[in-house]
Design a protein around this motif. Structure first.
Motif, PDB file in Angstrom:
ATOM      1  N   ARG A  28       0.846  -1.200   0.000  1.00  0.00           N
ATOM      2  CA  ARG A  28       0.000   0.000   0.000  1.00  0.00           C
ATOM      3  C   ARG A  28       0.876   1.243   0.000  1.00  0.00           C
ATOM      4  O   ARG A  28       1.834   1.355   0.762  1.00  0.00           O
ATOM      5  CB  ARG A  28      -0.901   0.005   1.236  1.00  0.00           C
TER       6      ARG A  28
ATOM      7  N   TYR B   6       1.164   5.585  -2.002  1.00  0.00           N
ATOM      8  CA  TYR B   6       0.462   6.768  -2.501  1.00  0.00           C
ATOM      9  C   TYR B   6       1.128   7.293  -3.763  1.00  0.00           C
ATOM     10  O   TYR B   6       2.344   7.213  -3.920  1.00  0.00           O
ATOM     11  CB  TYR B   6       0.444   7.881  -1.444  1.00  0.00           C
TER      12      TYR B   6
ATOM     13  N   ARG C  32      -3.137  13.501  -3.411  1.00  0.00           N
ATOM     14  CA  ARG C  32      -2.606  12.153  -3.265  1.00  0.00           C
ATOM     15  C   ARG C  32      -3.740  11.135  -3.299  1.00  0.00           C
ATOM     16  O   ARG C  32      -4.874  11.447  -2.952  1.00  0.00           O
ATOM     17  CB  ARG C  32      -1.862  12.027  -1.937  1.00  0.00           C
TER      18      ARG C  32
ATOM     19  N   VAL D 246      -4.479   6.584  -2.877  1.00  0.00           N
ATOM     20  CA  VAL D 246      -3.937   5.303  -2.446  1.00  0.00           C
ATOM     21  C   VAL D 246      -3.781   4.356  -3.630  1.00  0.00           C
ATOM     22  O   VAL D 246      -4.671   4.247  -4.482  1.00  0.00           O
ATOM     23  CB  VAL D 246      -4.853   4.662  -1.387  1.00  0.00           C
TER      24      VAL D 246
ATOM     25  N   CYS E  39      -7.382   7.942   1.854  1.00  0.00           N
ATOM     26  CA  CYS E  39      -7.100   6.680   2.551  1.00  0.00           C
ATOM     27  C   CYS E  39      -8.244   6.197   3.437  1.00  0.00           C
ATOM     28  O   CYS E  39      -8.189   5.079   3.948  1.00  0.00           O
ATOM     29  CB  CYS E  39      -5.837   6.820   3.397  1.00  0.00           C
TER      30      CYS E  39
ATOM     31  N   CYS F 264      -4.801  15.100   6.341  1.00  0.00           N
ATOM     32  CA  CYS F 264      -4.993  13.792   6.960  1.00  0.00           C
ATOM     33  C   CYS F 264      -3.771  13.426   7.803  1.00  0.00           C
ATOM     34  O   CYS F 264      -2.644  13.423   7.291  1.00  0.00           O
ATOM     35  CB  CYS F 264      -5.219  12.738   5.885  1.00  0.00           C
TER      36      CYS F 264
ATOM     37  N   TRP G 239      -2.972  10.584   8.824  1.00  0.00           N
ATOM     38  CA  TRP G 239      -2.541   9.226   8.508  1.00  0.00           C
ATOM     39  C   TRP G 239      -1.725   9.171   7.224  1.00  0.00           C
ATOM     40  O   TRP G 239      -0.703   8.485   7.163  1.00  0.00           O
ATOM     41  CB  TRP G 239      -3.754   8.302   8.400  1.00  0.00           C
ATOM     42  N   CYS G 240      -2.171   9.885   6.184  1.00  0.00           N
ATOM     43  CA  CYS G 240      -1.461   9.826   4.908  1.00  0.00           C
ATOM     44  C   CYS G 240      -0.944  11.180   4.453  1.00  0.00           C
ATOM     45  O   CYS G 240      -0.300  11.276   3.411  1.00  0.00           O
ATOM     46  CB  CYS G 240      -2.360   9.213   3.826  1.00  0.00           C
ATOM     47  N   ARG G 241      -1.256  12.241   5.228  1.00  0.00           N
ATOM     48  CA  ARG G 241      -0.815  13.608   4.954  1.00  0.00           C
ATOM     49  C   ARG G 241      -1.377  14.165   3.662  1.00  0.00           C
ATOM     50  O   ARG G 241      -0.860  15.139   3.107  1.00  0.00           O
ATOM     51  CB  ARG G 241       0.717  13.711   4.930  1.00  0.00           C
ATOM     52  N   SER G 242      -2.460  13.583   3.162  1.00  0.00           N
ATOM     53  CA  SER G 242      -3.107  14.117   1.969  1.00  0.00           C
ATOM     54  C   SER G 242      -3.895  15.365   2.312  1.00  0.00           C
ATOM     55  O   SER G 242      -4.469  15.489   3.401  1.00  0.00           O
ATOM     56  CB  SER G 242      -4.054  13.078   1.356  1.00  0.00           C
TER      57      SER G 242
END
Length: 247
Positions: free
Chosen positions: A87, A89, A96, A98, A145, A157, A159-162
């Protein structure tokens, strides 16, 4: 199953093959799982689609919009070598998204929603929009995500910094116009376009509407079970785009 057919990385069912024009020469055969609303791309296939093929793909999604779908599995396997997909990005102008890649470079798997981000059908929220939402909402679901974002504290976010994004009428219209114009420029004289912008927008919206309905049901079940509910920002954008295109 025949060697030419692939098993879905998520649900393991046989994926359907659909042929699309390449932006260079010849055709591409994409593997699609409507049960998981996912696409498998062999190396570079996602970037080799001709503009008209992007429109044709959404037309196909429109035709199959009524079919039931299931969430993506926690562990996905490469349909070529069976190894677990990693997984990660990718970055597009609209943000971004996933992706699930094979470490042996056989290809990648992504949801239809991720494909929408890649092709520019969403836009980032402005700081003013985030502040306005924060005054009325607690948490939202990240489009990239699915992680929970407390927008009273985080403007991206955790978690994924999007960046926070929204399915937006103007973004949809601009993307459809861009691909439609590119397809028109590339098409021979007298060639058809394969579907109006309204039909393609309907495909996009109906597809994500079904997924959002399932997500709201999962949120309701979590709430009844004592979990924390969160606002589905993408659902709100879908409703906005739907009403905008139906005016």
């Amino acid at each position: 199953m025949p060697a030419s057919l692939l098993a879905c990385p998520s649900c393991r069912q046989t994926m359907e093959q659909h042929r699309f024009a390449s932006g260079h020469s010849g055709d591409l055969v994409l593997d699609v799982c409507f049960a998981c609303q996912g696409l498998w791309f062999d190396p570079q296939e996602n970037t080799r689609l001709a503009p008209a093929s992007v429109l044709a793909l959404f037309q196909l999604l429109h035709e199959r919009r009524g079919e039931a779908s299931r969430p993506v599995a926690e562990r996905l396997g490469c349909p070529r070598c069976r190894q677990a997909l990693v997984r990660g990005y990718d970055m597009a102008q609209s943000g971004r998204y996933v992706t699930y890649r094979c470490a042996q470079r056989h290809g990648r798997f992504g949801t239809f929603g991720a494909f929408m981000v890649e092709k520019g059908f969403v836009r980032h929220l402005t700081s003013l929009e985030i502040e306005a939402l924060a005054q009325r909402l607690g948490t939202i679901a990240c489009t990239a995500c699915g992680g929970t974002v407390d927008i009273r504290r985080d403007h991206a976010c955790p978690w994924c910094r999007s960046a926070l994004s929204l399915l937006d009428p103007q973004a949809v219209q601009q993307a459809l116009s861009r691909y439609g114009q590119a397809a028109s420029n590339a098409a021979p004289a007298g060639a058809g376009q394969g579907g109006s912008p309204e039909q393609l927008a309907d495909a996009l919206i109906a597809l994500e509407r079904n997924r959002s309905r399932e997500e709201r049901e999962r949120q309701r079940q979590r709430l009844e079970g004592g979990g924390n509910d969160q606002f589905d920002l993408l659902s709100a954008g879908i409703e906005l785009v739907w009403s905008w295109f139906r005016r």
